[in-house]
Design a protein around this motif. Structure first.
Motif, PDB file in Angstrom:
ATOM      1  N   VAL A 325      33.975  52.985  42.495  1.00  6.83           N
ATOM      2  CA  VAL A 325      33.756  51.585  42.862  1.00  6.83           C
ATOM      3  C   VAL A 325      34.906  50.737  42.330  1.00  6.83           C
ATOM      4  O   VAL A 325      35.132  50.664  41.117  1.00  6.83           O
ATOM      5  CB  VAL A 325      32.413  51.074  42.299  1.00  6.83           C
ATOM      6  N   ASN A 326      35.627  50.102  43.229  1.00  9.75           N
ATOM      7  CA  ASN A 326      36.738  49.233  42.843  1.00  9.75           C
ATOM      8  C   ASN A 326      36.235  47.850  42.443  1.00  9.75           C
ATOM      9  O   ASN A 326      35.453  47.234  43.175  1.00  9.75           O
ATOM     10  CB  ASN A 326      37.730  49.082  43.995  1.00  9.75           C
ATOM     11  N   ASP A 327      36.685  47.385  41.293  1.00 12.30           N
ATOM     12  CA  ASP A 327      36.413  46.021  40.872  1.00 12.30           C
ATOM     13  C   ASP A 327      37.040  45.066  41.898  1.00 12.30           C
ATOM     14  O   ASP A 327      38.219  45.207  42.250  1.00 12.30           O
ATOM     15  CB  ASP A 327      37.030  45.788  39.489  1.00 12.30           C
ATOM     16  N   PRO A 328      36.296  44.106  42.426  1.00 11.76           N
ATOM     17  CA  PRO A 328      36.833  43.230  43.480  1.00 11.76           C
ATOM     18  C   PRO A 328      38.121  42.506  43.096  1.00 11.76           C
ATOM     19  O   PRO A 328      39.054  42.418  43.904  1.00 11.76           O
ATOM     20  CB  PRO A 328      35.685  42.243  43.732  1.00 11.76           C
ATOM     21  N   GLU A 329      38.180  41.978  41.867  1.00  9.48           N
ATOM     22  CA  GLU A 329      39.390  41.269  41.459  1.00  9.48           C
ATOM     23  C   GLU A 329      40.554  42.234  41.231  1.00  9.48           C
ATOM     24  O   GLU A 329      41.711  41.905  41.515  1.00  9.48           O
ATOM     25  CB  GLU A 329      39.121  40.438  40.205  1.00  9.48           C
ATOM     26  N   ALA A 330      40.252  43.422  40.726  1.00 12.45           N
ATOM     27  CA  ALA A 330      41.310  44.419  40.556  1.00 12.45           C
ATOM     28  C   ALA A 330      41.868  44.834  41.909  1.00 12.45           C
ATOM     29  O   ALA A 330      43.080  45.047  42.063  1.00 12.45           O
ATOM     30  CB  ALA A 330      40.772  45.630  39.804  1.00 12.45           C
ATOM     31  N   TYR A 331      40.984  44.944  42.907  1.00  8.13           N
ATOM     32  CA  TYR A 331      41.433  45.279  44.265  1.00  8.13           C
ATOM     33  C   TYR A 331      42.352  44.190  44.813  1.00  8.13           C
ATOM     34  O   TYR A 331      43.432  44.471  45.344  1.00  8.13           O
ATOM     35  CB  TYR A 331      40.221  45.471  45.178  1.00  8.13           C
ATOM     36  N   ALA A 366      34.127  52.489  33.248  1.00  4.88           N
ATOM     37  CA  ALA A 366      34.455  52.112  31.873  1.00  4.88           C
ATOM     38  C   ALA A 366      35.213  50.794  31.783  1.00  4.88           C
ATOM     39  O   ALA A 366      35.005  50.017  30.837  1.00  4.88           O
ATOM     40  CB  ALA A 366      35.284  53.216  31.215  1.00  4.88           C
ATOM     41  N   VAL A 367      36.098  50.526  32.748  1.00  2.83           N
ATOM     42  CA  VAL A 367      36.923  49.315  32.720  1.00  2.83           C
ATOM     43  C   VAL A 367      37.115  48.821  34.149  1.00  2.83           C
ATOM     44  O   VAL A 367      36.956  49.581  35.104  1.00  2.83           O
ATOM     45  CB  VAL A 367      38.309  49.588  32.082  1.00  2.83           C
ATOM     46  N   PRO A 368      37.471  47.542  34.332  1.00  5.45           N
ATOM     47  CA  PRO A 368      37.819  47.067  35.681  1.00  5.45           C
ATOM     48  C   PRO A 368      38.968  47.913  36.232  1.00  5.45           C
ATOM     49  O   PRO A 368      39.977  48.114  35.555  1.00  5.45           O
ATOM     50  CB  PRO A 368      38.250  45.620  35.453  1.00  5.45           C
ATOM     51  N   ALA A 369      38.810  48.411  37.442  1.00  7.16           N
ATOM     52  CA  ALA A 369      39.787  49.374  37.948  1.00  7.16           C
ATOM     53  C   ALA A 369      39.901  49.285  39.456  1.00  7.16           C
ATOM     54  O   ALA A 369      39.017  48.775  40.142  1.00  7.16           O
ATOM     55  CB  ALA A 369      39.384  50.794  37.533  1.00  7.16           C
ATOM     56  N   CYS A 370      41.009  49.822  39.968  1.00 11.20           N
ATOM     57  CA  CYS A 370      41.210  49.919  41.411  1.00 11.20           C
ATOM     58  C   CYS A 370      41.893  51.231  41.737  1.00 11.20           C
ATOM     59  O   CYS A 370      42.872  51.618  41.092  1.00 11.20           O
ATOM     60  CB  CYS A 370      42.045  48.755  41.939  1.00 11.20           C
ATOM     61  N   PHE A 371      41.348  51.927  42.719  1.00 12.16           N
ATOM     62  CA  PHE A 371      41.901  53.187  43.209  1.00 12.16           C
ATOM     63  C   PHE A 371      42.470  52.927  44.595  1.00 12.16           C
ATOM     64  O   PHE A 371      41.810  52.328  45.449  1.00 12.16           O
ATOM     65  CB  PHE A 371      40.797  54.241  43.263  1.00 12.16           C
ATOM     66  N   LEU A 372      43.708  53.379  44.819  1.00  4.09           N
ATOM     67  CA  LEU A 372      44.413  53.099  46.068  1.00  4.09           C
ATOM     68  C   LEU A 372      44.760  54.388  46.806  1.00  4.09           C
ATOM     69  O   LEU A 372      44.958  55.433  46.188  1.00  4.09           O
ATOM     70  CB  LEU A 372      45.701  52.324  45.789  1.00  4.09           C
TER      71      LEU A 372
END
Length: 436
Positions: A325-331, A366-372
């Motif tokens: 799950v990508n954090d919206p702001e990180a995305y 665990a932390v705000p994150a984004c996978f691309l």
């Protein structure tokens, strides 16, 4: 509010530079292209030495050798065979992650740098992921004095079934990290494109093994048996209704039976049948519901045929992976950075999710994150085959882009973090997802 304003400002800057035709962060890509030969040779070396999860000893040693040459300190071992490097100092800390394990696949690409280990292959692009992070490490080390915080390099083992991301988190590799970013080469997207999405981008996955027990006998006298084969076939059909009739059409779930074994004679009905496969869902609530109903359906369907059945979720051998799950702001931040890096800003944007699993999910919990996803499809170089296939071929032209994107994500996050801090905050920040 501060985060939103900062992101809006970035978006405005991106639009202005795109209109002018000059990527604002294009200098990172120029620097990465300057080490393209090094990137290609590094990737090809790593491609020759594939190792399965928690067996990545040679791979880990190679990574450490590169970090030693670059003068980058690291911790080892982390999560059994992983390596965690550090560049810069102070707050904040941003993490970049690459997975390092390979698959039990016999390579059929025919390239001169093919796997030297029969039955082992980097068929999921992890050799490219390592290379791009090492490339970013090289670029970041060259600008270490300019960094406004710390970059943590996560070379994570055991993505392919060993839940190395979970162990990485449990051993403290994400302690103090404010945000994390990772990427995956993606052969269904055009080479050089960068795509992601807010929220769930990859499914939660778990494997199952079902043993159906009946009473075997002669195939000519089935009325004297309790047919486990028929019960197993009925179970295979019945569990599909959990998706088609118990999962919302606006949600997504997949239950696939991929293995079915029964007996070894043509005229004997066996006592037992085994079937196995995977269950996938977009939310942990969905997976929990499906697991409960799966067990109930398997038991009741077996009973209807006079048999019994046991479900083994195999979690000790193949752990459950939650949805990624990508954090919206990180995305938003990551796609903004990509749009300011790419020569064509339109190549950065949203994509649909996939029901494949990925243990970056543990980092995202665990932390705000984004996978691309980093597109690699390029027919001119034969990069058209799917992941997890023996003919998977990488478009090596994306290696500089991956290295540059890692570098840009890290540097821009560190810079913007300080801009976002309230006056008098001292730069220490407050833990929590609102920081993005």
């Amino acid at each position: 509010m501060l985060a939103a304003l900062a992101l809006l400002a970035c978006a405005s800057a991106a639009a202005a530079t795109a209109a002018a035709g000059t990527p604002e962060l294009g200098h990172f890509l120029d620097k990465a292209r300057g080490i393209e030969d090094w990137l290609v040779s590094t990737r090809r070396l790593l491609h020759t030495i594939p190792e399965l999860f928690y067996e990545e000893h040679n791979t880990s040693a190679t990574i450490r050798r590169y970090l030693d040459e670059l003068g980058i300190p690291y911790q080892y071992p982390v999560a059994k065979t992983g390596v965690v490097g550090t560049i810069g100092s102070g707050s904040p800390v941003v993490a970049l992650r690459a997975d390092i394990d390979a698959l039990p696949i016999h390579e059929e690409t025919g390239v001169e740098f093919a796997s030297r280990s029969p039955g082992r292959m980097h068929a999921c692009g992890h050799d490219a992921h390592m290379t791009m992070l090492l490339g970013a490490a090289r670029l970041l080390k060259g600008m270490e004095k300019e960094l406004k915080g710390t970059v943590r390099l996560l070379f994570q083992p055991a993505e392919e079934g060993g839940a190395g991301g979970d162990l990485l988190v449990k051993e403290g590799a994400l302690d103090g990290v404010k945000a994390a970013f990772g990427m995956h080469v993606w052969p269904t997207l055009p080479s050089g494109s960068v795509r992601s999405r807010a929220g769930t981008i990859m499914a939660g996955t778990i494997q199952f093994d079902v043993t159906v027990r009946g009473r075997g006998g002669h195939a000519a006298m089935p009325h004297l048996t309790k047919d486990a084969v028929l019960a197993g076939a009925a179970i295979t059909t019945a569990i599909q209704a959990l998706v088609s009739r118990e999962t919302s059409p606006f949600d997504s779930a997949v239950i696939s039976v991929t293995r079915f074994s029964a007996g070894d004679a043509y005229n004997v009905l066996p006592d037992t049948v085994r079937l196995g496969g995977t269950m996938r869902g977009n939310t942990e609530e969905s997976i929990t519901h499906l697991r409960r109903r799966f067990e109930e359906t398997v038991a009741s369907t077996a009973a209807a045929h006079g048999c019994t059945a046991e479900v083994d979720w195999m979690e000790e051998r193949m752990p459950y992976y939650p949805p990624t799950v990508n954090d919206p702001e990180a995305y938003k931040f990551a796609i903004d950075v990509a749009s300011r890096l790419l020569p064509d800003a339109s190549q950065a944007g949203e994509t649909e999710g996939t029901m494949a699993g990925e243990d970056f999910a543990f980092i995202g919990r665990a932390v705000p994150a984004c996978f691309l996803f980093l597109g690699t499809r390029n027919e001119s170089v034969g990069a058209v085959h799917g992941l997890h296939t023996p003919r998977f071929t990488l478009d090596e032209g994306v290696l500089p882009l991956g290295a540059a994107l890692h570098t840009a994500l890290a540097t821009q996050y560190l810079e913007q973090w300080h801009v976002r801090q309230p006056q008098g905050g001292g730069g220490s920040g407050t833990a929590g997802r609102e920081e993005l």
